[in-house]
Design a protein around this motif. Sequence first.
Motif, PDB file in Angstrom:
ATOM      1  N   VAL A 132       0.836  -1.197   0.000  1.00  0.00           N
ATOM      2  CA  VAL A 132       0.000   0.000   0.000  1.00  0.00           C
ATOM      3  C   VAL A 132       0.873   1.250   0.000  1.00  0.00           C
ATOM      4  O   VAL A 132       0.625   2.196  -0.760  1.00  0.00           O
ATOM      5  CB  VAL A 132      -0.950  -0.006   1.215  1.00  0.00           C
ATOM      6  N   LEU A 133       1.893   1.254   0.856  1.00  0.00           N
ATOM      7  CA  LEU A 133       2.768   2.416   0.939  1.00  0.00           C
ATOM      8  C   LEU A 133       3.517   2.640  -0.368  1.00  0.00           C
ATOM      9  O   LEU A 133       3.638   3.783  -0.836  1.00  0.00           O
ATOM     10  CB  LEU A 133       3.764   2.226   2.084  1.00  0.00           C
ATOM     11  N   PHE A 134       3.981   1.566  -0.986  1.00  0.00           N
ATOM     12  CA  PHE A 134       4.685   1.707  -2.261  1.00  0.00           C
ATOM     13  C   PHE A 134       3.737   2.189  -3.350  1.00  0.00           C
ATOM     14  O   PHE A 134       4.124   3.003  -4.199  1.00  0.00           O
ATOM     15  CB  PHE A 134       5.319   0.378  -2.661  1.00  0.00           C
ATOM     16  N   SER A 135       2.507   1.700  -3.350  1.00  0.00           N
ATOM     17  CA  SER A 135       1.536   2.135  -4.357  1.00  0.00           C
ATOM     18  C   SER A 135       1.217   3.618  -4.210  1.00  0.00           C
ATOM     19  O   SER A 135       1.120   4.345  -5.207  1.00  0.00           O
ATOM     20  CB  SER A 135       0.250   1.310  -4.238  1.00  0.00           C
ATOM     21  N   VAL A 136       1.055   4.071  -2.969  1.00  0.00           N
ATOM     22  CA  VAL A 136       0.787   5.497  -2.742  1.00  0.00           C
ATOM     23  C   VAL A 136       1.978   6.332  -3.193  1.00  0.00           C
ATOM     24  O   VAL A 136       1.819   7.374  -3.852  1.00  0.00           O
ATOM     25  CB  VAL A 136       0.470   5.746  -1.259  1.00  0.00           C
ATOM     26  N   MET A 137       3.183   5.879  -2.837  1.00  0.00           N
ATOM     27  CA  MET A 137       4.387   6.606  -3.237  1.00  0.00           C
ATOM     28  C   MET A 137       4.523   6.650  -4.757  1.00  0.00           C
ATOM     29  O   MET A 137       4.786   7.709  -5.341  1.00  0.00           O
ATOM     30  CB  MET A 137       5.617   5.940  -2.613  1.00  0.00           C
ATOM     31  N   PHE A 138       4.311   5.524  -5.408  1.00  0.00           N
ATOM     32  CA  PHE A 138       4.481   5.465  -6.856  1.00  0.00           C
ATOM     33  C   PHE A 138       3.400   6.269  -7.579  1.00  0.00           C
ATOM     34  O   PHE A 138       3.672   6.911  -8.596  1.00  0.00           O
ATOM     35  CB  PHE A 138       4.449   4.009  -7.318  1.00  0.00           C
ATOM     36  N   SER A 139       2.184   6.241  -7.063  1.00  0.00           N
ATOM     37  CA  SER A 139       1.102   6.993  -7.713  1.00  0.00           C
ATOM     38  C   SER A 139       1.307   8.497  -7.608  1.00  0.00           C
ATOM     39  O   SER A 139       0.733   9.248  -8.400  1.00  0.00           O
ATOM     40  CB  SER A 139      -0.247   6.609  -7.090  1.00  0.00           C
ATOM     41  N   SER A 140       2.107   8.946  -6.653  1.00  0.00           N
ATOM     42  CA  SER A 140       2.367  10.386  -6.533  1.00  0.00           C
ATOM     43  C   SER A 140       3.149  10.933  -7.725  1.00  0.00           C
ATOM     44  O   SER A 140       3.197  12.151  -7.923  1.00  0.00           O
ATOM     45  CB  SER A 140       3.128  10.680  -5.236  1.00  0.00           C
ATOM     46  N   LEU A 141       3.749  10.041  -8.519  1.00  0.00           N
ATOM     47  CA  LEU A 141       4.452  10.501  -9.720  1.00  0.00           C
ATOM     48  C   LEU A 141       3.497  11.135 -10.726  1.00  0.00           C
ATOM     49  O   LEU A 141       3.899  11.962 -11.541  1.00  0.00           O
ATOM     50  CB  LEU A 141       5.181   9.324 -10.376  1.00  0.00           C
ATOM     51  N   SER A 142       2.229  10.736 -10.672  1.00  0.00           N
ATOM     52  CA  SER A 142       1.254  11.258 -11.624  1.00  0.00           C
ATOM     53  C   SER A 142       0.614  12.566 -11.164  1.00  0.00           C
ATOM     54  O   SER A 142      -0.220  13.117 -11.886  1.00  0.00           O
ATOM     55  CB  SER A 142       0.148  10.222 -11.870  1.00  0.00           C
ATOM     56  N   VAL A 143       0.977  13.051  -9.976  1.00  0.00           N
ATOM     57  CA  VAL A 143       0.390  14.280  -9.441  1.00  0.00           C
ATOM     58  C   VAL A 143       1.321  15.455  -9.758  1.00  0.00           C
ATOM     59  O   VAL A 143       2.460  15.472  -9.290  1.00  0.00           O
ATOM     60  CB  VAL A 143       0.174  14.179  -7.921  1.00  0.00           C
ATOM     61  N   PRO A 144       0.889  16.431 -10.538  1.00  0.00           N
ATOM     62  CA  PRO A 144       1.740  17.594 -10.821  1.00  0.00           C
ATOM     63  C   PRO A 144       2.038  18.382  -9.551  1.00  0.00           C
ATOM     64  O   PRO A 144       1.215  18.437  -8.620  1.00  0.00           O
ATOM     65  CB  PRO A 144       0.897  18.420 -11.807  1.00  0.00           C
ATOM     66  N   PHE A 145       3.209  18.997  -9.519  1.00  0.00           N
ATOM     67  CA  PHE A 145       3.606  19.750  -8.328  1.00  0.00           C
ATOM     68  C   PHE A 145       2.666  20.922  -8.075  1.00  0.00           C
ATOM     69  O   PHE A 145       2.438  21.303  -6.922  1.00  0.00           O
ATOM     70  CB  PHE A 145       5.041  20.251  -8.486  1.00  0.00           C
ATOM     71  N   ALA A 146       2.103  21.500  -9.136  1.00  0.00           N
ATOM     72  CA  ALA A 146       1.202  22.635  -8.961  1.00  0.00           C
ATOM     73  C   ALA A 146      -0.049  22.259  -8.168  1.00  0.00           C
ATOM     74  O   ALA A 146      -0.650  23.116  -7.518  1.00  0.00           O
ATOM     75  CB  ALA A 146       0.795  23.189 -10.328  1.00  0.00           C
ATOM     76  N   VAL A 147      -0.431  20.978  -8.192  1.00  0.00           N
ATOM     77  CA  VAL A 147      -1.622  20.539  -7.465  1.00  0.00           C
ATOM     78  C   VAL A 147      -1.388  20.583  -5.959  1.00  0.00           C
ATOM     79  O   VAL A 147      -2.289  20.951  -5.181  1.00  0.00           O
ATOM     80  CB  VAL A 147      -2.024  19.127  -7.916  1.00  0.00           C
ATOM     81  N   ILE A 148      -0.191  20.219  -5.516  1.00  0.00           N
ATOM     82  CA  ILE A 148       0.095  20.192  -4.082  1.00  0.00           C
ATOM     83  C   ILE A 148       0.788  21.460  -3.610  1.00  0.00           C
ATOM     84  O   ILE A 148       1.179  21.546  -2.445  1.00  0.00           O
ATOM     85  CB  ILE A 148       0.978  18.975  -3.744  1.00  0.00           C
ATOM     86  N   LEU A 149       0.925  22.445  -4.480  1.00  0.00           N
ATOM     87  CA  LEU A 149       1.656  23.657  -4.121  1.00  0.00           C
ATOM     88  C   LEU A 149       0.999  24.382  -2.947  1.00  0.00           C
ATOM     89  O   LEU A 149       1.657  24.700  -1.947  1.00  0.00           O
ATOM     90  CB  LEU A 149       1.760  24.575  -5.338  1.00  0.00           C
ATOM     91  N   VAL A 150      -0.290  24.668  -3.058  1.00  0.00           N
ATOM     92  CA  VAL A 150      -0.981  25.420  -2.003  1.00  0.00           C
ATOM     93  C   VAL A 150      -1.053  24.624  -0.700  1.00  0.00           C
ATOM     94  O   VAL A 150      -0.726  25.161   0.376  1.00  0.00           O
ATOM     95  CB  VAL A 150      -2.375  25.848  -2.486  1.00  0.00           C
ATOM     96  N   PRO A 151      -1.466  23.343  -0.708  1.00  0.00           N
ATOM     97  CA  PRO A 151      -1.450  22.588   0.560  1.00  0.00           C
ATOM     98  C   PRO A 151      -0.066  22.514   1.198  1.00  0.00           C
ATOM     99  O   PRO A 151       0.060  22.611   2.422  1.00  0.00           O
ATOM    100  CB  PRO A 151      -1.956  21.202   0.151  1.00  0.00           C
ATOM    101  N   LEU A 152       0.957  22.350   0.378  1.00  0.00           N
ATOM    102  CA  LEU A 152       2.318  22.294   0.913  1.00  0.00           C
ATOM    103  C   LEU A 152       2.721  23.629   1.533  1.00  0.00           C
ATOM    104  O   LEU A 152       3.338  23.677   2.609  1.00  0.00           O
ATOM    105  CB  LEU A 152       3.292  21.903  -0.192  1.00  0.00           C
ATOM    106  N   PHE A 153       2.352  24.727   0.889  1.00  0.00           N
ATOM    107  CA  PHE A 153       2.674  26.044   1.426  1.00  0.00           C
ATOM    108  C   PHE A 153       1.968  26.275   2.757  1.00  0.00           C
ATOM    109  O   PHE A 153       2.572  26.770   3.720  1.00  0.00           O
ATOM    110  CB  PHE A 153       2.269  27.118   0.413  1.00  0.00           C
TER     111      PHE A 153
END
Length: 302
Positions: A132-153
């Motif tokens: 499960v952890l590897f699948s979540v980590m690997f699937s994050s490759l398909s998420v553009p950085f701009a999508v997590i920009l605001v939550p990360l900030f």
Amino acid sequence: MSAATPAPPAAAPAARPAPGRKGDRPRRRGSLPGRVALYLTLSVLLLVFIAPMVWAVSGSFKPRGDIFEYPPNLIPSPATLENYGNLLSGQPFWRWFAISVTTALLATAVAVFVCALAGFAFAKYRFAGKRVLFSVMFSSLSVPFAVILVPLFVLVVKSGLSNPWFALIVPWVAPAFGIFMMQQYIIQSIPDEILEAARIDGASEFGIFLRVVLPLLRPPLGALAVWQFLQSYNSFLWPLVLISDTESYTLPLGLNILFRAENRSFDLVLPGAVLASVPTILVFLLLRKQLLEGLSTGAVKG
């Protein structure tokens, strides 16, 4: 009765001649027209990739009025260092340069270690939730950085970790691509017998990682270091959201200020771009052997 003498050894069978005509030389792979077409294509691509850099270097030594002269002249006449002098004396270029290089080197060092450690764990250990952890980590490759920009900030600010020297490193410490790359290389190139032998000799698990695994990961670590340095050093969107003080800008933000100025200061942008490319060239030259070995490992193993 005479003693029996050993029979002479049988003569080795004569080697069969290689098939084909006598005196044939091994033919090179590919036909001559194919090789010519390949070299022409590579030459055209080389010109396309290198032309912007050549134009930037040439324009950085030209007076401002000669940068966009037509027809273009690659050899400055007259050549001048005034552009570099104006950039270094009138702008906080060296501060931008120091911030970019320092944060990129720190982010690269942390990311290389973390990716190697995480890849080793995914490759050689069994634990609850691994898939499960590897699948979540690997699937994050398909998420553009701009999508997590605001939550990360928001997360960085709410945690009180918005200091630029720290926050500029946070997004690059555990890239999913690097973890996946290390995991695949360890699976292919490090057999379990080596690890078991180290355990029999009394080495701890972390000691096995430091003394056995890391020395064998030099090729992929070099390739990952080059990729990670470029990602952090060329980052524009995250520093743009995070930093508001001009003195604390990174190089991409600083050069963007010069480009977006009212008078389009190309006489400052071009020498800045030339100087900004020096660290990336040095990193490639220092790690080119590991980079080429790391990129070719998958092809050889496959």
